[in-house]
Design a protein around this motif. Structure first.
Motif, short mmCIF file in Angstrom:
data_model
loop_
_atom_site.label_atom_id
_atom_site.label_comp_id
_atom_site.label_asym_id
_atom_site.label_seq_id
_atom_site.Cartn_x
_atom_site.Cartn_y
_atom_site.Cartn_z
N LEU A 51 20.03 -3.05 -4.35
CA LEU A 51 19.99 -4.01 -5.44
C LEU A 51 20.18 -3.25 -6.74
N LEU A 52 21.12 -3.71 -7.57
CA LEU A 52 21.45 -3.07 -8.83
C LEU A 52 21.22 -4.05 -9.98
N ALA A 53 20.45 -3.65 -10.99
CA ALA A 53 20.29 -4.45 -12.20
C ALA A 53 21.55 -4.25 -13.03
N VAL A 54 22.32 -5.30 -13.21
CA VAL A 54 23.65 -5.18 -13.83
C VAL A 54 23.56 -4.63 -15.25
N GLN A 55 22.61 -5.05 -16.04
CA GLN A 55 22.51 -4.60 -17.43
C GLN A 55 22.03 -3.17 -17.59
N THR A 56 21.08 -2.74 -16.75
CA THR A 56 20.47 -1.42 -16.94
C THR A 56 21.00 -0.36 -16.00
N GLY A 57 21.56 -0.78 -14.87
CA GLY A 57 22.02 0.19 -13.87
C GLY A 57 20.91 0.67 -12.94
N ALA A 58 19.68 0.19 -13.12
CA ALA A 58 18.59 0.56 -12.23
C ALA A 58 18.86 -0.02 -10.85
N TRP A 59 18.52 0.75 -9.82
CA TRP A 59 18.80 0.31 -8.46
C TRP A 59 17.71 0.77 -7.51
N HIS A 60 17.65 0.10 -6.35
CA HIS A 60 16.77 0.57 -5.29
C HIS A 60 17.24 0.04 -3.94
N ASP A 61 16.81 0.74 -2.90
CA ASP A 61 17.14 0.42 -1.53
C ASP A 61 16.18 -0.66 -1.05
N LEU A 62 16.68 -1.87 -0.83
CA LEU A 62 15.82 -2.96 -0.40
C LEU A 62 15.32 -2.78 1.03
N MET A 63 16.02 -1.99 1.80
CA MET A 63 15.67 -1.84 3.20
C MET A 63 14.99 -0.51 3.50
N ALA A 64 14.42 0.14 2.50
CA ALA A 64 13.81 1.45 2.70
C ALA A 64 12.70 1.42 3.75
N LEU A 65 12.07 0.28 3.92
CA LEU A 65 10.97 0.19 4.88
C LEU A 65 11.42 -0.29 6.25
N ALA A 66 12.71 -0.59 6.40
CA ALA A 66 13.22 -1.05 7.69
C ALA A 66 13.24 0.12 8.68
N ALA A 67 13.41 -0.21 9.93
CA ALA A 67 13.46 0.82 10.97
C ALA A 67 14.56 1.83 10.65
N ASP A 68 14.27 3.10 10.88
CA ASP A 68 15.21 4.16 10.55
C ASP A 68 16.56 4.00 11.21
N TYR A 69 16.58 3.46 12.40
CA TYR A 69 17.83 3.35 13.15
C TYR A 69 18.66 2.14 12.76
N SER A 70 18.11 1.23 12.00
CA SER A 70 18.80 -0.03 11.75
C SER A 70 19.88 0.10 10.69
N LEU A 71 20.85 -0.78 10.82
CA LEU A 71 21.94 -0.90 9.86
C LEU A 71 21.84 -2.29 9.23
N GLU A 72 22.06 -2.37 7.93
CA GLU A 72 22.05 -3.65 7.22
C GLU A 72 23.30 -3.73 6.36
N TYR A 73 23.95 -4.87 6.38
CA TYR A 73 25.15 -5.02 5.56
C TYR A 73 25.45 -6.49 5.30
N ASN A 74 26.43 -6.71 4.44
CA ASN A 74 26.94 -8.04 4.08
C ASN A 74 25.88 -8.94 3.44
#
Length: 152
Positions: free
Chosen positions: A78-101
């Protein structure tokens, strides 16, 4: 005519004044923001060190969700369009998992996405933005599943 660079997967901002799109113009795959009135373009994911795909605007236009890929791992960011701040929304998901779209619900309360969080099969999930709770919406699909589409 073959061009070594490509621009694809455009996403209109909710106010119709700009586009976000993925491109390989600068080596990796980045997301650019294009102001349609001025024509000004800027790379909004250059500093992330990821290949970035699937831009999706939040309904209020403040956030851009996208798929970020690094060393074979795809996660939703997720990226804040005005500030450029970002973070991984799925950081707590299982290590092996893939998330997209990623795809926003019309009210912006949920972010839908595809994932194999619970095994080999891909399913549609919805992240509740206020609580961070992830809900599985489908069960038992294989790799032949398209991204989520919200009903208005």
């Amino acid at each position: 005519v073959f061009d070594e660079f490509w621009d694809e997967n455009p996403a209109w901002s909710p106010d119709g004044a700009s586009l976000a799109f993925q491109t390989n113009r600068q080596g990796g795959v980045d997301i650019f923001h294009l102001d349609l009135l001025s024509g000004y373009q800027r790379n909004i994911t250059a500093d992330l060190g990821l290949d970035c795909f699937d831009p999706a605007w939040s309904p209020d236009g403040r956030w851009l969700a996208f798929t970020g890929a690094e060393q074979g791992e795809d996660h939703i960011y997720l990226l804040a369009v005005q500030t450029g701040a970002w973070h991984d929304l799925m950081a707590l998901a299982a290590d092996y998992s893939l998330e997209y779209n990623p795809t926003w619900s019309p009210d912006g309360h949920y972010l839908g996405f595809l994932s194999n969080q619970e095994g080999e099969a891909f399913n549609v999930y919805a992240l509740e933005m206020a609580s961070g709770v992830i809900h599985r919406a489908t069960e038992g699909f294989d790799d032949h599943i398209a991204g989520p589409v919200w009903q208005p």
